[in-house]
Scaffold this motif. Structure first.
Motif, PDB file in Angstrom:
ATOM      1  N   MET A   1       0.816  -1.207   0.000  1.00  0.00           N
ATOM      2  CA  MET A   1       0.000   0.000   0.000  1.00  0.00           C
ATOM      3  C   MET A   1       0.854   1.264   0.000  1.00  0.00           C
ATOM      4  SD  MET A   1      -2.991   1.190  -0.119  1.00  0.00           S
ATOM      5  CE  MET A   1      -3.874   2.704   0.201  1.00  0.00           C
ATOM      6  N   THR A   2       1.953   1.221   0.778  1.00  0.00           N
ATOM      7  CA  THR A   2       2.815   2.401   0.822  1.00  0.00           C
ATOM      8  C   THR A   2       3.462   2.679  -0.525  1.00  0.00           C
ATOM      9  OG1 THR A   2       4.688   1.070   1.577  1.00  0.00           O
ATOM     10  CG2 THR A   2       3.300   2.076   3.266  1.00  0.00           C
ATOM     11  N   LEU A   3       3.720   1.630  -1.311  1.00  0.00           N
ATOM     12  CA  LEU A   3       4.303   1.836  -2.636  1.00  0.00           C
ATOM     13  C   LEU A   3       3.340   2.604  -3.535  1.00  0.00           C
ATOM     14  CD1 LEU A   3       5.896  -1.694  -3.124  1.00  0.00           C
ATOM     15  CD2 LEU A   3       7.141   0.460  -2.901  1.00  0.00           C
ATOM     16  N   TRP A   4       2.071   2.242  -3.492  1.00  0.00           N
ATOM     17  CA  TRP A   4       1.076   2.959  -4.284  1.00  0.00           C
ATOM     18  C   TRP A   4       0.939   4.410  -3.814  1.00  0.00           C
ATOM     19  CZ3 TRP A   4      -0.947   1.264  -8.702  1.00  0.00           C
ATOM     20  CH2 TRP A   4      -0.928  -0.117  -8.972  1.00  0.00           C
ATOM     21  N   LEU A   5       0.927   4.611  -2.502  1.00  0.00           N
ATOM     22  CA  LEU A   5       0.797   5.963  -1.961  1.00  0.00           C
ATOM     23  C   LEU A   5       2.002   6.820  -2.334  1.00  0.00           C
ATOM     24  CD1 LEU A   5      -0.765   7.957  -0.230  1.00  0.00           C
ATOM     25  CD2 LEU A   5       0.380   7.012   1.794  1.00  0.00           C
ATOM     26  N   THR A   6       3.200   6.233  -2.271  1.00  0.00           N
ATOM     27  CA  THR A   6       4.401   6.971  -2.670  1.00  0.00           C
ATOM     28  C   THR A   6       4.328   7.393  -4.121  1.00  0.00           C
ATOM     29  OG1 THR A   6       5.754   5.782  -1.050  1.00  0.00           O
ATOM     30  CG2 THR A   6       6.910   6.831  -2.881  1.00  0.00           C
ATOM     31  N   ALA A   7       3.921   6.468  -4.987  1.00  0.00           N
ATOM     32  CA  ALA A   7       3.802   6.803  -6.409  1.00  0.00           C
ATOM     33  C   ALA A   7       2.794   7.923  -6.620  1.00  0.00           C
ATOM     34  CB  ALA A   7       3.389   5.557  -7.194  1.00  0.00           C
ATOM     35  N   LEU A   8       1.669   7.864  -5.890  1.00  0.00           N
ATOM     36  CA  LEU A   8       0.653   8.907  -6.028  1.00  0.00           C
ATOM     37  C   LEU A   8       1.196  10.267  -5.624  1.00  0.00           C
ATOM     38  CD1 LEU A   8      -2.267   9.854  -6.480  1.00  0.00           C
ATOM     39  CD2 LEU A   8      -2.757   9.183  -4.106  1.00  0.00           C
ATOM     40  N   LEU A   9       1.894  10.323  -4.500  1.00  0.00           N
ATOM     41  CA  LEU A   9       2.425  11.595  -4.016  1.00  0.00           C
ATOM     42  C   LEU A   9       3.463  12.174  -4.973  1.00  0.00           C
ATOM     43  CD1 LEU A   9       2.779  10.810  -0.198  1.00  0.00           C
ATOM     44  CD2 LEU A   9       1.065  12.251  -1.306  1.00  0.00           C
ATOM     45  N   VAL A  10       4.299  11.307  -5.532  1.00  0.00           N
ATOM     46  CA  VAL A  10       5.320  11.806  -6.465  1.00  0.00           C
ATOM     47  C   VAL A  10       4.667  12.297  -7.753  1.00  0.00           C
ATOM     48  CG1 VAL A  10       7.430  11.250  -7.722  1.00  0.00           C
ATOM     49  CG2 VAL A  10       7.057  10.271  -5.464  1.00  0.00           C
ATOM     50  N   TRP A  11       3.634  11.597  -8.215  1.00  0.00           N
ATOM     51  CA  TRP A  11       2.923  12.079  -9.404  1.00  0.00           C
ATOM     52  C   TRP A  11       2.235  13.413  -9.132  1.00  0.00           C
ATOM     53  CZ3 TRP A  11       3.963  10.872 -14.040  1.00  0.00           C
ATOM     54  CH2 TRP A  11       4.340   9.578 -14.414  1.00  0.00           C
ATOM     55  N   VAL A  12       1.709  13.597  -7.921  1.00  0.00           N
ATOM     56  CA  VAL A  12       1.116  14.889  -7.555  1.00  0.00           C
ATOM     57  C   VAL A  12       2.177  15.989  -7.613  1.00  0.00           C
ATOM     58  CG1 VAL A  12       0.107  16.206  -5.654  1.00  0.00           C
ATOM     59  CG2 VAL A  12      -0.756  13.928  -6.173  1.00  0.00           C
TER      60      VAL A  12
ATOM     61  N   ALA B   1       9.641   5.725 -12.051  1.00  0.00           N
ATOM     62  CA  ALA B   1      10.469   4.693 -11.418  1.00  0.00           C
ATOM     63  C   ALA B   1       9.739   4.035 -10.252  1.00  0.00           C
ATOM     64  CB  ALA B   1      11.787   5.307 -10.944  1.00  0.00           C
ATOM     65  N   VAL B   2       9.128   4.837  -9.372  1.00  0.00           N
ATOM     66  CA  VAL B   2       8.462   4.248  -8.206  1.00  0.00           C
ATOM     67  C   VAL B   2       7.170   3.545  -8.605  1.00  0.00           C
ATOM     68  CG1 VAL B   2       9.492   5.886  -6.596  1.00  0.00           C
ATOM     69  CG2 VAL B   2       7.301   6.444  -7.665  1.00  0.00           C
ATOM     70  N   THR B   3       6.563   3.973  -9.711  1.00  0.00           N
ATOM     71  CA  THR B   3       5.333   3.301 -10.166  1.00  0.00           C
ATOM     72  C   THR B   3       5.653   1.926 -10.736  1.00  0.00           C
ATOM     73  OG1 THR B   3       4.289   5.431 -10.653  1.00  0.00           O
ATOM     74  CG2 THR B   3       3.333   3.473 -11.686  1.00  0.00           C
ATOM     75  N   VAL B   4       6.665   1.855 -11.586  1.00  0.00           N
ATOM     76  CA  VAL B   4       7.035   0.576 -12.194  1.00  0.00           C
ATOM     77  C   VAL B   4       7.613  -0.375 -11.151  1.00  0.00           C
ATOM     78  CG1 VAL B   4       8.488  -0.521 -13.951  1.00  0.00           C
ATOM     79  CG2 VAL B   4       7.403   1.681 -14.427  1.00  0.00           C
ATOM     80  N   ALA B   5       8.188   0.164 -10.073  1.00  0.00           N
ATOM     81  CA  ALA B   5       8.757  -0.683  -9.027  1.00  0.00           C
ATOM     82  C   ALA B   5       7.695  -1.365  -8.174  1.00  0.00           C
ATOM     83  CB  ALA B   5       9.684   0.139  -8.134  1.00  0.00           C
ATOM     84  N   ILE B   6       6.438  -0.932  -8.275  1.00  0.00           N
ATOM     85  CA  ILE B   6       5.368  -1.609  -7.541  1.00  0.00           C
ATOM     86  C   ILE B   6       5.241  -3.031  -8.084  1.00  0.00           C
ATOM     87  CG2 ILE B   6       2.885  -1.598  -7.045  1.00  0.00           C
ATOM     88  CD1 ILE B   6       2.966   1.457  -7.409  1.00  0.00           C
ATOM     89  N   PRO B   7       5.262  -4.055  -7.232  1.00  0.00           N
ATOM     90  CA  PRO B   7       5.295  -5.445  -7.725  1.00  0.00           C
ATOM     91  C   PRO B   7       4.198  -5.765  -8.734  1.00  0.00           C
ATOM     92  CG  PRO B   7       5.697  -5.405  -5.365  1.00  0.00           C
ATOM     93  CD  PRO B   7       5.351  -3.996  -5.755  1.00  0.00           C
ATOM     94  N   GLU B   8       2.965  -5.329  -8.462  1.00  0.00           N
ATOM     95  CA  GLU B   8       1.878  -5.623  -9.398  1.00  0.00           C
ATOM     96  C   GLU B   8       2.113  -4.968 -10.756  1.00  0.00           C
ATOM     97  OE1 GLU B   8       0.329  -5.779  -5.202  1.00  0.00           O
ATOM     98  OE2 GLU B   8       1.574  -4.418  -6.392  1.00  0.00           O
ATOM     99  N   MET B   9       2.614  -3.741 -10.738  1.00  0.00           N
ATOM    100  CA  MET B   9       2.904  -3.062 -11.997  1.00  0.00           C
ATOM    101  C   MET B   9       4.070  -3.731 -12.711  1.00  0.00           C
ATOM    102  SD  MET B   9       0.770  -0.571 -12.477  1.00  0.00           S
ATOM    103  CE  MET B   9       1.671   0.326 -13.735  1.00  0.00           C
ATOM    104  N   ALA B  10       5.090  -4.134 -11.951  1.00  0.00           N
ATOM    105  CA  ALA B  10       6.261  -4.767 -12.563  1.00  0.00           C
ATOM    106  C   ALA B  10       5.877  -6.072 -13.260  1.00  0.00           C
ATOM    107  CB  ALA B  10       7.320  -5.021 -11.496  1.00  0.00           C
ATOM    108  N   VAL B  11       5.049  -6.884 -12.612  1.00  0.00           N
ATOM    109  CA  VAL B  11       4.623  -8.151 -13.217  1.00  0.00           C
ATOM    110  C   VAL B  11       3.807  -7.892 -14.477  1.00  0.00           C
ATOM    111  CG1 VAL B  11       3.177 -10.186 -12.876  1.00  0.00           C
ATOM    112  CG2 VAL B  11       4.720  -9.436 -11.060  1.00  0.00           C
TER     113      VAL B  11
END
Length: 344
Positions: free
Chosen positions: A1-12, A43-53
């Motif tokens: 969950m924190t990975l998704w939240l981090t990606a969201l904040l960086v995109w913001v 980078a942080v979005t693609v590093a999310i395991p679900e996105m990477a797979v």
């Protein structure tokens, strides 16, 4: 969950930088910051395991696990260091605004070449390029640190970049030690540290916008009583086109309106010899002007010389000083009748 939240904040944060480019001239440095923050978000979005797979499954047949997603992550970090290096280059004395665009094209070209070599040859080479670029950025940032809004933003940004350099070097060491790759559906090695680095970079990129907005809101709240008093007396100082919605523009308008109203109240530039020369002390001068503004028919009177900001203080600081002294003057005026009515 924190990975998704981090990606969201960086995109913001990336979106906020895009907005700044839209309202201000799109200089080479501003565009580079947008590219840098967007690269971190990628980078942080693609590093999310679900996105990477999901990304790895786009390649059919023979692609070993994690090749595509890992390559994109490394390429994004190379793009981050490349774009930020463009901004860092502008801080060096040998670079001017005239040749910055040409230098930027060369830096972007080198970054594109590094990405191509990374994808075609070795991920280890990519991490080495990330580390070298991050070291250049941190070195340049340390040379330009100071206690200003920009300096504080640079400090946060290079802190995140320094962490990126450490993680990149660690990944190079892991490669030389032939460490096992991260299994699918699991976060990349050091993912918590990568999150911290990404959030620091995003915060550093937007800290200037946040601090300017916060300072403008504080200024508006502080000068509201004085502004309401002066605009109530001289409504003509509010131009019909002054309908800014931005806190910074609104604060600028309110400061100008206060100064214009004070100028009109003082006689529109008339010099009154009996007013005397204003003192250089900012608190003393502001106290007299504030009391006079509260009660212009009282014993105190000033002229345009008193209204102008004293030497060494900005218009913003002068209006803030007047607002502070006006609060004291109003408080004293309220307590004075009570003290006179109380039995001795």
């Amino acid at each position: 969950m924190t990975l998704w939240l981090t990606a969201l904040l960086v995109w913001v944060a990336a979106g906020a930088r895009v907005g700044r480019v839209l309202v201000k001239p799109a200089t080479t440095a501003r565009v580079a910051i947008v590219v840098a923050v967007a690269a971190v978000a990628l980078a942080v979005t693609v590093a999310i395991p679900e996105m990477a797979v999901a990304i790895d499954n786009l390649m059919k047949g023979g692609v070993h696990s994690g090749w595509l997603s890992t390559g994109i992550v490394i390429s994004a970090w190379i793009l981050f260091t490349t774009a930020t290096s463009v901004v860092a280059s502008a801080a060096w004395p040998v670079v001017s605004r005239r040749n910055l665009r040409q230098i930027a094209l060369v830096v972007y070209g080198l970054g594109a070449l590094a990405i191509a070599i990374t994808l075609a040859w070795s991920f280890t080479f990519g991490w080495i390029m990330v580390a070298l670029g991050a070291v250049f950025i941190v070195t340049t940032g340390l040379r330009n640190l100071d206690w200003t809004i920009l300096g504080r933003g640079i400090a946060i940004y290079i802190t995140g970049t320094a962490l990126v350099a450490v993680l990149a070097v660690a990944n190079v060491g892991r490669a030389f030690q032939h460490a096992e790759p991260t299994p699918p559906n699991e976060p990349l090695w050091g993912w918590a540290a990568w999150e911290i680095a990404a959030l620091l970079i995003a915060l550093g990129a937007v800290s200037i916008v946040i601090e300017l907005w916060w300072r403008a809101k504080l200024l508006l709240r502080k000068i509201r009583p004085l502004h309401q008093l002066m605009v109530g007396r001289f409504p003509e100082v509010v131009a019909p086109e002054q309908n800014a919605t931005s806190a910074q523009l609104k604060a600028s308008d309110h400061m100008a309106q206060v100064m214009d109203a004070l100028y009109l109240l003082s006689g529109s530039g008339i010099v009154i010899p009996a007013a005397g020369e204003p003192p250089n002390s900012v608190p003393q001068r502001a106290a007299v002007v504030a009391e006079w503004a509260r009660n212009p028919l009282g014993d105190l009177f000033v002229d345009a010389r008193w209204i102008a900001p004293p030497p060494g203080i900005s218009p913003r600081g002068w209006v803030l000083a007047l607002a502070n002294q006006y609060e004291y003057a109003v408080a004293d005026a309220k307590t004075a009748p009570q003290a006179a009515a109380s039995p001795t």
